[in-house]
Design an enzyme around this catalytic site. Structure first.
Site, PDB file in Angstrom:
ATOM      1  N   ARG A  31       0.831  -1.205   0.000  1.00  0.00           N
ATOM      2  CA  ARG A  31       0.000   0.000   0.000  1.00  0.00           C
ATOM      3  C   ARG A  31       0.864   1.254   0.000  1.00  0.00           C
ATOM      4  NH1 ARG A  31      -5.240  -1.786   1.779  1.00  0.00           N
ATOM      5  NH2 ARG A  31      -5.893   0.249   1.059  1.00  0.00           N
ATOM      6  N   ARG A  35      -2.922   7.098   1.161  1.00  0.00           N
ATOM      7  CA  ARG A  35      -3.317   8.269   1.932  1.00  0.00           C
ATOM      8  C   ARG A  35      -2.252   8.889   2.824  1.00  0.00           C
ATOM      9  NH1 ARG A  35      -8.421   5.497   4.295  1.00  0.00           N
ATOM     10  NH2 ARG A  35      -6.951   3.812   3.941  1.00  0.00           N
ATOM     11  N   ARG A  44      -6.760  12.920  -4.783  1.00  0.00           N
ATOM     12  CA  ARG A  44      -8.040  12.294  -4.449  1.00  0.00           C
ATOM     13  C   ARG A  44      -9.131  13.310  -4.131  1.00  0.00           C
ATOM     14  NH1 ARG A  44     -11.379   9.883  -3.768  1.00  0.00           N
ATOM     15  NH2 ARG A  44     -11.491   8.644  -1.878  1.00  0.00           N
ATOM     16  N   ASP A  80      -7.400  -1.586  -6.758  1.00  0.00           N
ATOM     17  CA  ASP A  80      -7.909  -2.193  -5.529  1.00  0.00           C
ATOM     18  C   ASP A  80      -8.236  -3.653  -5.817  1.00  0.00           C
ATOM     19  OD1 ASP A  80      -8.865  -1.397  -2.675  1.00  0.00           O
ATOM     20  OD2 ASP A  80     -10.418  -2.728  -3.454  1.00  0.00           O
ATOM     21  N   TYR A 158     -15.890  -9.593   0.961  1.00  0.00           N
ATOM     22  CA  TYR A 158     -16.588  -8.315   0.787  1.00  0.00           C
ATOM     23  C   TYR A 158     -17.878  -8.484  -0.015  1.00  0.00           C
ATOM     24  CZ  TYR A 158     -12.350  -6.177   2.579  1.00  0.00           C
ATOM     25  OH  TYR A 158     -11.309  -5.831   3.388  1.00  0.00           O
TER      26      TYR A 158
HETATM   27  O1  CP3 Z   1      -0.195  -1.043  -2.667  1.00  0.00           O
HETATM   28  C1  CP3 Z   1      -0.539  -0.077  -3.357  1.00  0.00           C
HETATM   29  O2  CP3 Z   1       0.034   1.021  -3.276  1.00  0.00           O
HETATM   30  C2  CP3 Z   1      -1.638  -0.279  -4.386  1.00  0.00           C
HETATM   31  C3  CP3 Z   1      -2.933   0.089  -3.954  1.00  0.00           C
HETATM   32  C4  CP3 Z   1      -3.881  -0.813  -3.165  1.00  0.00           C
HETATM   33  C5  CP3 Z   1      -5.117  -0.324  -2.677  1.00  0.00           C
HETATM   34  N1  CP3 Z   1      -5.810  -1.359  -2.138  1.00  0.00           N
HETATM   35  C6  CP3 Z   1      -5.575   1.077  -2.781  1.00  0.00           C
HETATM   36  C7  CP3 Z   1      -6.588   1.585  -1.829  1.00  0.00           C
HETATM   37  C8  CP3 Z   1      -3.813  -2.176  -2.851  1.00  0.00           C
HETATM   38  C9  CP3 Z   1      -2.706  -3.183  -3.088  1.00  0.00           C
HETATM   39  C10 CP3 Z   1      -5.042  -2.501  -2.197  1.00  0.00           C
HETATM   40  C11 CP3 Z   1      -5.367  -3.857  -1.734  1.00  0.00           C
HETATM   41  C12 CP3 Z   1      -6.537  -4.076  -0.861  1.00  0.00           C
HETATM   42  N2  CP3 Z   1      -7.736  -3.426  -0.884  1.00  0.00           N
HETATM   43  C13 CP3 Z   1      -6.608  -5.112   0.116  1.00  0.00           C
HETATM   44  C14 CP3 Z   1      -5.524  -6.125   0.397  1.00  0.00           C
HETATM   45  C15 CP3 Z   1      -4.408  -5.579   1.198  1.00  0.00           C
HETATM   46  C16 CP3 Z   1      -4.713  -5.314   2.644  1.00  0.00           C
HETATM   47  O3  CP3 Z   1      -4.494  -4.169   3.067  1.00  0.00           O
HETATM   48  O4  CP3 Z   1      -5.152  -6.238   3.349  1.00  0.00           O
HETATM   49  C17 CP3 Z   1      -7.871  -5.017   0.725  1.00  0.00           C
HETATM   50  C18 CP3 Z   1      -8.374  -5.910   1.832  1.00  0.00           C
HETATM   51  C19 CP3 Z   1      -8.584  -3.965   0.075  1.00  0.00           C
HETATM   52  C20 CP3 Z   1      -9.968  -3.525   0.338  1.00  0.00           C
HETATM   53  C21 CP3 Z   1     -10.009  -2.093   0.739  1.00  0.00           C
HETATM   54  N3  CP3 Z   1      -9.860  -1.029  -0.130  1.00  0.00           N
HETATM   55  C22 CP3 Z   1     -10.219  -1.575   2.037  1.00  0.00           C
HETATM   56  C23 CP3 Z   1     -10.438  -2.405   3.284  1.00  0.00           C
HETATM   57  C24 CP3 Z   1     -10.168  -0.182   1.933  1.00  0.00           C
HETATM   58  C25 CP3 Z   1     -10.405   0.844   3.029  1.00  0.00           C
HETATM   59  C26 CP3 Z   1      -9.405   0.861   4.102  1.00  0.00           C
HETATM   60  C27 CP3 Z   1      -7.986   1.025   3.625  1.00  0.00           C
HETATM   61  O5  CP3 Z   1      -7.166   0.170   4.007  1.00  0.00           O
HETATM   62  O6  CP3 Z   1      -7.668   1.966   2.916  1.00  0.00           O
HETATM   63  C28 CP3 Z   1      -9.908   0.134   0.583  1.00  0.00           C
HETATM   64  C29 CP3 Z   1      -9.769   1.479  -0.013  1.00  0.00           C
HETATM   65  C30 CP3 Z   1      -8.444   1.797  -0.618  1.00  0.00           C
HETATM   66  N4  CP3 Z   1      -7.738   0.965  -1.426  1.00  0.00           N
HETATM   67  C31 CP3 Z   1      -7.762   3.032  -0.488  1.00  0.00           C
HETATM   68  C32 CP3 Z   1      -6.582   2.905  -1.248  1.00  0.00           C
HETATM   69  C33 CP3 Z   1      -5.514   3.943  -1.453  1.00  0.00           C
HETATM   70  C34 CP3 Z   1      -8.250   4.265   0.261  1.00  0.00           C
HETATM   71  C35 CP3 Z   1      -9.349   4.877  -0.519  1.00  0.00           C
HETATM   72  C36 CP3 Z   1      -9.310   6.385  -0.570  1.00  0.00           C
HETATM   73  O7  CP3 Z   1      -8.363   6.977  -1.144  1.00  0.00           O
HETATM   74  O8  CP3 Z   1     -10.264   6.993  -0.089  1.00  0.00           O
END
Ligand code: CP3
Length: 353
Positions: A31, A35, A44, A80, A158
């Protein structure tokens, strides 16, 4: 000499994932785009999350943001784990985690989730090619470009719950006991979407891919073997002819890591709960280990953080190790922590065989 110029151009991370002896342990951060970066928050504020994921110029820009600040050995496509479903037409919102207005809890809805062949046709030669080309053009020399997807089980968590809830996903765990056939249809469908999505990433030039299985750890051992690993193995099998290394993030897998390794993945990304040397003792020498600094360590004073990095490097043994966190970086993380971490990994010194 291993093939001269072509071998020299192979990114450090890819050589480490192949199990080759490398000059130092490569590092990237799960990640790493997101943020905690002010430039991400700024972008964003003007664009929706799903728009950022599927618009080539935005996805490429966000992917490259951390590469401009930090000496990372890999960039990871900004997207995502729900992106393939979004592309298949499943209505999804982010607030900030994934939300589905219509959770899938029966076989008919699972079968109606979208057409994998149509998704494959739509993806082929489409926006991912442009996105990867834009990322490549801005990628620092020697850095790898990673693709990724969620594991079918983790995505299904999910889809069945309709959101993240408390991270326990009772709706899916109940479905496994009340309508196993429906869950099978759902996992098959998500796996087909995922394979189409990852194949297209590979065709677009991904050097390696990571499958995020964040939630397999909520299952008991039988459930993990029944509902999680077979679909991961299917993805690994589908990608094998490409030769592209596959990393599996096996969050919470603990004692099941040897079973996870048996899916045939090149690398296991492990959470922070157990030191890598004891993981190594259980999984044997065949698989590369990735990890596993506690994301909270990035908040520690610099000296304490350096000491924790050194401890992880020692436990990793210098070979068949890719440095990373044990889970995604937290949004509140101070950026100095990221710099300190990456400098400390590089200062870890040359690897002795
Ligand atoms: O690694 C990177 O830089 C690539 C981006 C990436 C995102 N999501 C962007 C994101 C990756 C690899 C993911 C994977 C992801 N998404 C997982 C597996 C990894 C882990 O952390 O367990 C999961 C379970 C998700 C589902 C998800 N998407 C959740 C639970 C959330 C909200 C909470 C959080 O951790 O941010 C998201 C939203 C999300 N995905 C954001 C980002 C940058 C935030 C959204 C925003 O900008 O408002």
């Amino acid at each position: 000499m291993r093939g001269g110029g072509a071998a020299a151009a192979t990114p450090l991370l890819v050589r480490a994932l192949r199990g080759e002896e490398v000059e130092r342990v490569p590092a990237w951060i799960m990640r790493q785009a997101g943020r905690y970066l002010p430039e991400y928050r700024e972008l964003r504020a003007r664009h929706g999350f799903l728009e950022c994921c599927t618009t080539p110029a935005l996805a490429a820009e966000i992917t490259l943001q951390p590469m401009r600040r930090f000496p990372l050995d890999a960039a990871i496509l900004f997207a995502d784990i729900m992106t393939p479903l979004d592309l298949a037409g499943v209505p999804i919102e982010f607030a900030p985690g994934p939300r589905l207005a219509a959770p899938v809890r029966d076989g008919v809805s699972a079968a109606a989730l979208g057409d994998p062949a149509a998704l494959a046709r739509r993806l082929e030669g489409g926006y991912l090619r442009e996105t990867f080309a834009l990322i490549r053009a801005g990628l620092p020399a020697g850095a790898a470009l990673l693709g990724f997807a969620g594991s079918p089980f983790t995505v299904a968590c999910y889809v069945v719950e309709g959101g993240g809830g408390k991270g326990e996903f009772p709706a899916l765990r109940r479905l496994a006991r009340t309508d196993a056939a429906a869950l099978r249809v759902l996992l098959d469908r998500i796996a087909e979407f995922t394979i189409a999505y990852l194949r297209e990433q590979v065709a677009a030039g991904a050097d390696a891919v990571q499958v995020f299985d964040s939630w397999g750890g909520i299952l008991d051992g039988d459930g993990y073997a029944a509902w999680d690993l077979p679909w991961i193995a299917r993805i690994v099998d589908a990608l094998r002819p490409s030769g592209v290394p596959v990393i599996l993030y096996a969050g919470g897998a603990g004692g099941r890591l040897p079973a996870a390794a048996a899916t045939g993945v090149h690398a296991l990304s492990v959470d922070h709960r157990e030191p890598l040397d004891s993981v190594r003792a259980r999984v044997g020498g065949g698989v590369v280990l990735q990890g596993n600094l506690d994301p909270a360590a990035l908040f520690a004073p610099a000296d304490a953080l350096r000491a924790e990095v050194a401890r992880v490097l020692r436990a990793g043994g210098g070979r068949r190790h890719v440095f990373n966190l044990g889970h995604g970086i937290w949004p509140e993380t101070p950026m100095e922590g990221v710099s300190t971490l990456l400098d400390a990994v590089r200062a870890g010194g040359p690897v002795s065989p």
